[in-house]
Write an enzyme that holds these catalytic residues in place. Structure first.
Site, PDB file in Angstrom:
ATOM      1  N   ASN A  73      26.526  -3.902  51.460  1.00 52.01           N
ATOM      2  CA  ASN A  73      25.368  -4.038  50.571  1.00 52.01           C
ATOM      3  C   ASN A  73      24.576  -5.292  50.926  1.00 52.01           C
ATOM      4  O   ASN A  73      25.142  -6.330  51.301  1.00 52.01           O
ATOM      5  CB  ASN A  73      25.765  -4.003  49.091  1.00 52.01           C
ATOM      6  CG  ASN A  73      26.916  -4.908  48.712  1.00 52.01           C
ATOM      7  OD1 ASN A  73      27.689  -5.329  49.543  1.00 52.01           O
ATOM      8  ND2 ASN A  73      27.025  -5.196  47.428  1.00 52.01           N
ATOM      9  N   GLU A  78      21.640  -7.506  49.205  1.00 53.99           N
ATOM     10  CA  GLU A  78      20.873  -7.711  47.975  1.00 53.99           C
ATOM     11  C   GLU A  78      19.576  -8.448  48.252  1.00 53.99           C
ATOM     12  O   GLU A  78      19.314  -8.916  49.369  1.00 53.99           O
ATOM     13  CB  GLU A  78      21.746  -8.462  46.960  1.00 53.99           C
ATOM     14  CG  GLU A  78      22.983  -7.652  46.601  1.00 53.99           C
ATOM     15  CD  GLU A  78      23.804  -8.246  45.480  1.00 53.99           C
ATOM     16  OE1 GLU A  78      23.653  -9.444  45.164  1.00 53.99           O
ATOM     17  OE2 GLU A  78      24.628  -7.474  44.910  1.00 53.99           O
ATOM     18  N   GLU A  98      26.757   2.152  51.277  1.00 50.84           N
ATOM     19  CA  GLU A  98      26.776   3.528  51.777  1.00 50.84           C
ATOM     20  C   GLU A  98      25.422   3.915  52.370  1.00 50.84           C
ATOM     21  O   GLU A  98      25.347   4.576  53.405  1.00 50.84           O
ATOM     22  CB  GLU A  98      27.087   4.531  50.654  1.00 50.84           C
ATOM     23  CG  GLU A  98      28.362   4.259  49.891  1.00 50.84           C
ATOM     24  CD  GLU A  98      28.130   3.397  48.654  1.00 50.84           C
ATOM     25  OE1 GLU A  98      27.596   2.283  48.786  1.00 50.84           O
ATOM     26  OE2 GLU A  98      28.491   3.848  47.561  1.00 50.84           O
ATOM     27  N   CYS A 128      23.267   6.705  45.968  1.00 50.11           N
ATOM     28  CA  CYS A 128      23.996   6.938  47.218  1.00 50.11           C
ATOM     29  C   CYS A 128      24.520   8.368  47.280  1.00 50.11           C
ATOM     30  O   CYS A 128      24.469   9.012  48.327  1.00 50.11           O
ATOM     31  CB  CYS A 128      25.140   5.931  47.362  1.00 50.11           C
ATOM     32  SG  CYS A 128      24.541   4.268  47.711  1.00 50.11           S
TER      33      CYS A 128
HETATM   34  N1  THU Z   1      26.784  -1.214  45.331  1.00 48.28           N
HETATM   35  C1  THU Z   1      27.008  -0.587  46.518  1.00 48.28           C
HETATM   36  O1  THU Z   1      26.878  -1.198  47.589  1.00 48.28           O
HETATM   37  N2  THU Z   1      27.368   0.722  46.498  1.00 48.28           N
HETATM   38  C2  THU Z   1      27.508   1.458  45.374  1.00 48.28           C
HETATM   39  O2  THU Z   1      27.646   2.668  45.457  1.00 48.28           O
HETATM   40  C3  THU Z   1      27.522   0.793  44.084  1.00 48.28           C
HETATM   41  C4  THU Z   1      26.905  -0.554  44.041  1.00 48.28           C
HETATM   42  C5  THU Z   1      26.357  -2.616  45.343  1.00 48.28           C
HETATM   43  C6  THU Z   1      24.936  -2.829  44.918  1.00 48.28           C
HETATM   44  C7  THU Z   1      24.980  -4.273  44.458  1.00 48.28           C
HETATM   45  O3  THU Z   1      24.775  -5.106  45.584  1.00 48.28           O
HETATM   46  C8  THU Z   1      26.396  -4.468  43.964  1.00 48.28           C
HETATM   47  O4  THU Z   1      27.150  -3.374  44.459  1.00 48.28           O
HETATM   48  C9  THU Z   1      26.525  -4.491  42.437  1.00 48.28           C
HETATM   49  O5  THU Z   1      25.925  -3.387  41.874  1.00 48.28           O
END
Ligand code: THU
Length: 131
Positions: free
Chosen positions: A42, A44, A55, A90
């Site tokens: 992820n 941000e 994902e 996702c």
């Molecule tokens: N996040 C993901 O990377 N995948 C998911 O399916 C759920 C959430 C990340 C997004 C954000 O950076 C952090 O988790 C908290 O929501």
């Protein structure tokens, strides 16, 4: 590539996560039929809504490299006591390309469950829905 190996590979991506806001790293690894693997984490953003999940990072890397209809298995992992279930966005993005994808969902002790994407997104809206 075993399920265990794909999950462990996804765990290696946690350190690449850019998570200054949530402090919740997520890693992913997407296996293609020819053995190619695309990883993701992820990433941000200070404009929070611009954040991309692990994902979807893996998926867009794969599609942009020419893979589209050969996705076999995806591992998604987090540092949480609960399983790191994929978010709705996702699930939808993955469903577009691979409704029968096998998804491995892990928690921080590296235990994981295995289930088909169509169980995570029943009656999903996909390309055929536009006919
Ligand atoms: N996040 C993901 O990377 N995948 C998911 O399916 C759920 C959430 C990340 C997004 C954000 O950076 C952090 O988790 C908290 O929501």
């Amino acid at each position: 590539m075993t399920d265990r190996e794909l999950v462990d590979l996804a765990f290696t991506m946690l350190e690449r996560s850019y998570v200054p806001y949530s402090h919740f790293p997520v890693g992913a690894a997407l296996l293609c039929a020819d053995g190619t693997i695309f990883t993701g984490c992820n990433v941000e953003n200070s404009a929070y809504g611009s954040t991309i999940c692990a994902e979807r990072t893996a998926l867009v890397k794969a599609v942009s490299e020419g893979h589209r209809d050969d996705f076999v298995k995806l591992a998604v992992v987090g540092n949480s006591t609960d399983y790191c279930w994929p978010c709705g966005a996702c699930r939808q993005m993955l469903y577009e390309f691979a409704p029968d994808l096998t998804v491995l969902v892990a928690r921080k002790d590296r235990e994981f469950v295995r289930l088909p994407l169509h169980e995570l997104l029943p009656h999903g809206f996909g390309p055929k829905s536009l006919n």
